[in-house]
Scaffold this active site. Sequence first.
Site, PDB file in Angstrom:
ATOM      1  N   GLN A  59       0.764  -1.227   0.000  1.00 28.11           N
ATOM      2  CA  GLN A  59       0.000   0.000   0.000  1.00 28.11           C
ATOM      3  C   GLN A  59       0.797   1.281   0.000  1.00 28.11           C
ATOM      4  O   GLN A  59       0.335   2.304   0.418  1.00 28.11           O
ATOM      5  CB  GLN A  59      -0.957  -0.005   1.195  1.00 28.11           C
ATOM      6  CG  GLN A  59      -1.975  -1.104   1.123  1.00 28.11           C
ATOM      7  CD  GLN A  59      -1.488  -2.378   1.788  1.00 28.11           C
ATOM      8  OE1 GLN A  59      -0.299  -2.530   2.054  1.00 28.11           O
ATOM      9  NE2 GLN A  59      -2.382  -3.287   2.050  1.00 28.11           N
ATOM     10  N   LEU A  66      -0.706  -3.765  10.248  1.00 25.23           N
ATOM     11  CA  LEU A  66      -0.079  -2.897   9.257  1.00 25.23           C
ATOM     12  C   LEU A  66      -1.015  -1.791   8.804  1.00 25.23           C
ATOM     13  O   LEU A  66      -0.753  -1.086   7.874  1.00 25.23           O
ATOM     14  CB  LEU A  66       0.343  -3.722   8.036  1.00 25.23           C
ATOM     15  CG  LEU A  66       1.529  -4.654   8.262  1.00 25.23           C
ATOM     16  CD1 LEU A  66       1.718  -5.555   7.066  1.00 25.23           C
ATOM     17  CD2 LEU A  66       2.785  -3.873   8.531  1.00 25.23           C
ATOM     18  N   ASN A  78      -0.555   3.493   9.001  1.00 25.48           N
ATOM     19  CA  ASN A  78      -1.271   2.461   8.284  1.00 25.48           C
ATOM     20  C   ASN A  78      -0.857   2.378   6.831  1.00 25.48           C
ATOM     21  O   ASN A  78      -0.145   3.213   6.320  1.00 25.48           O
ATOM     22  CB  ASN A  78      -2.769   2.669   8.416  1.00 25.48           C
ATOM     23  CG  ASN A  78      -3.215   3.954   7.782  1.00 25.48           C
ATOM     24  OD1 ASN A  78      -2.821   4.250   6.675  1.00 25.48           O
ATOM     25  ND2 ASN A  78      -4.007   4.732   8.488  1.00 25.48           N
ATOM     26  N   CYS A  79      -1.305   1.327   6.203  1.00 23.48           N
ATOM     27  CA  CYS A  79      -0.970   1.092   4.818  1.00 23.48           C
ATOM     28  C   CYS A  79      -2.227   0.772   4.035  1.00 23.48           C
ATOM     29  O   CYS A  79      -2.430  -0.362   3.637  1.00 23.48           O
ATOM     30  CB  CYS A  79      -0.004  -0.071   4.682  1.00 23.48           C
ATOM     31  SG  CYS A  79       1.330  -0.064   5.864  1.00 23.48           S
ATOM     32  N   VAL A  80      -3.103   1.725   3.861  1.00 29.99           N
ATOM     33  CA  VAL A  80      -4.183   1.523   2.905  1.00 29.99           C
ATOM     34  C   VAL A  80      -3.664   2.014   1.565  1.00 29.99           C
ATOM     35  O   VAL A  80      -2.584   2.558   1.488  1.00 29.99           O
ATOM     36  CB  VAL A  80      -5.476   2.274   3.299  1.00 29.99           C
ATOM     37  CG1 VAL A  80      -6.001   1.736   4.589  1.00 29.99           C
ATOM     38  CG2 VAL A  80      -5.238   3.763   3.387  1.00 29.99           C
TER      39      VAL A  80
END
Lengths: 347, 77, 432
Positions: free
Chosen positions: C116, C215, C247-249
């Site tokens: 992401q 994550l 975060n990893c969107v």
Amino acid sequence: MSYKVVHYINQFFANIGGEEMAHVAPELREGFVGPGMALNTAWKGEAEITATIVCGDSYFAEHEADAKEKVLAWVKEQKPDMFIAGPAFNAGRYGYACATIANAVQEELGIPVLTGMYEENPGADLKNKVLIVATANSAAGMRKAAPVMAKLALKIMKGEKIGASAEEGYMPNGIRRNFFEKEVGAKRAVDMLIAKLSDKPFTTEYPMPSFDRVAPNKAVKDLSKATIALCTSGGIVPKGNPDHIESSSASHYGEYSIAGVDDLTAETYETAHGGYDPVYANADADRVLPVDILREMEREGKIGKLHDFFYTTVGNGTSVANAKKFAAEYAQKLLQAGVHAVIMTST
Amino acid sequence: MVKEIERAGIPVVHMCTVTPISMTVGANRIVPTIAIPHPLGNPALSLEEEKAIRRKLVERALEALTTEVDDQTIFEV
Amino acid sequence: MKLELGYIQIKDIQFSKECKVDNGTLYVDPDAVKAYLYEDDDVKAWVKDFGFDIAKPGESVRITPVKDVIEPRVKVEGPGGVFPGVISKVETVGSGKTHVLRGMAVVTAGKIVGFQEGIIDMSGPGAEYTPFSKLNNLVVVAEPNEGYQDHKHEYEHAVRIAGLRAATYIGELGRSVTPDETAVFETYGIKEGLEKLPNLPRVAYVHMLQSQGLLHDTYVYGVDAKRSLTTILCPTETMDGAIISGNCVSACDKNTTYHHQNNPVVANLFAAHGKTLNYVCNIITNENVYLADKQRSSDWTAKLCRLLDLDGALVSQEGFGNPDTDLIMNCKKIELQGVKTVIITDEYAGQDGKSQSLADADPLADAVVTGGNANEVIILPKMDKVIGTLDYVDVIAGGHAGSLRPDGTIEAELQVITGATNEMGFNRLSAR
């Protein structure tokens, strides 16, 4: 060289008469008639109305097949770069005729079309099929509508990419297009909230869709004789993702054999999904696709058979249209393979 | 996707965590699962416990497939 | 609570043997920053090395994979320090004075952890879509230690801390600089607000924080948002870094730490505060992966809206897919309390724009602002210089096999561009 346009109008705008003359049969005239002048003016010579078709609104409504046939034949003969109908404003039968004939020209002759009318005109029901410019509800709106239609038509004739409905002035047609607004989203949101709080009109930027429903199929009668297939949108794939299914916005699905596979392990399977923490699925893909349990049940005779193939894709950011296409395609394969029921898992 | 399988004439059960989405998109037989990253597992448990839970969920799914429904139904576990 | 922000406009960044802000230029010694980063044990444990680079607006530069973007700030008066509970001690921030190094950012980049991370182009068509192309960026490129693949969570944590530490170090350089411009932000207590602004509608900002997993988390005063119940924040607290992105969107709708510090909903509600509305507070809520959490959190959001006697609520989202359900649940439940809502989201309508845009829907969500269709395809030209690596362009969310073409151009969805379809309404991009 200027682009050639054929224009369709009704008896009223051709100055033949009002309701009392609505029965007149279609006729073909050379050059522009009535409102066509406004379009020609706006094009400044880049495009020109070379022929105008005039048809009475009642005639079209009562003899639709005949009117269509005549109009299509004339348009075909003229070989225009574009066909424009109206604008019809709030005239119901005129609007219906404009949208219907434009749709026929587009579908049967493959010529680009454009029409215009008021949003509540019954003809606007075809807005997802025919490009329709939103106009005022009376002919007084001609001065505003003509330049919008002319500009959009020219863009289409030139083969330029058309912008979002809000920019170009056409009615939302179910195709979402990006564009840059004047204000940032947060400002638009605050303005919208203030309007909503004071009961003033506001326009949502995304109207909520409605969903179709499919009736449930009959239940499985005897599990012990049934073949059960596993499918997932959780992106479970053989280790290494051999078909390169995208982590988001998947463009295809995977079909993989699990014949003889008892258990999905960290060494053999993983997830390609980019929308959730992959650690757990990578460690044990049965957590998403329960092959281990179904294999067990198969051995126990609880189910007849676990289907030899599983179907998988990544749900993350994948368009509904693609997801539908994938599932429709592999559903046929499942049918042909004699699968009785499906367990679909999602993350 | 569930709907397309249903449309093809095959009964289908949707095992998912976010049942409201499943309801919105129109699945008919729905079994709620544990969590999005591990719908049919729970890494906090031992492997045996985890497998027992998975078995229970799959059994519920099979029950859903053998149950006649008229409308969208959530088969709570 | 009242906070004064002093903006120090940074027009240029230069590497130097000393670190200072002088006449709008940030002079920075990479070795000094590096030494400061390595004072942290986790950073020491997981990061083998750091590279530093500078990217300026208009340059033919591509930064990828981008993890976070952070604005350097320093607390000069009042309680607490920046990034409380993470870098500074836990103490309520949002009052006193804070200096802001405006016009620049610290960008963290390097080998990916998940799928992401994103792309920032400093010029060309891609630059139009990311707000960070308009900033002078100090890029910190992290190189993981061997074996990081098996310790992604620890490595992600180390890089996150490194970015925040770098921003803290740079922010400190603005402590004694006289700001070019100041602005004061103040919200009132409940009773005080009613007395001061008796005739204005009471509005809160429902700020949804992505909290999908290890994550995929956002931290509030150091607390992982997924472990928190819905609660209340003073709007000025976010300006001091009370909320940070971990975060990893997908890059396009990830709220970076910079977005939290410069939250455009907060800014625009303050602009209307006292004029057309009474800005009461922020309600922060999460987007968890368990249905029970979604139900509990949205129940609480609606309950707080009612308790605060709000007239309206503005809801922003982060990410897409299952969080669309959190968004719709929040919207629906708040509306059912008689509180009017506007929601900000973005769309995944397919590359052709023909699909339904959100995973969930409800007729009560009748006022929606969109940040655009993240699936729309864009071609990014080759850039003269790449900061980071192009190794992951094909696999990050929004990319596909062959996204990186042999001639160096990239064909991918807007999804890959950091901040492109931001759901706080940071940008002008929209769709119809």
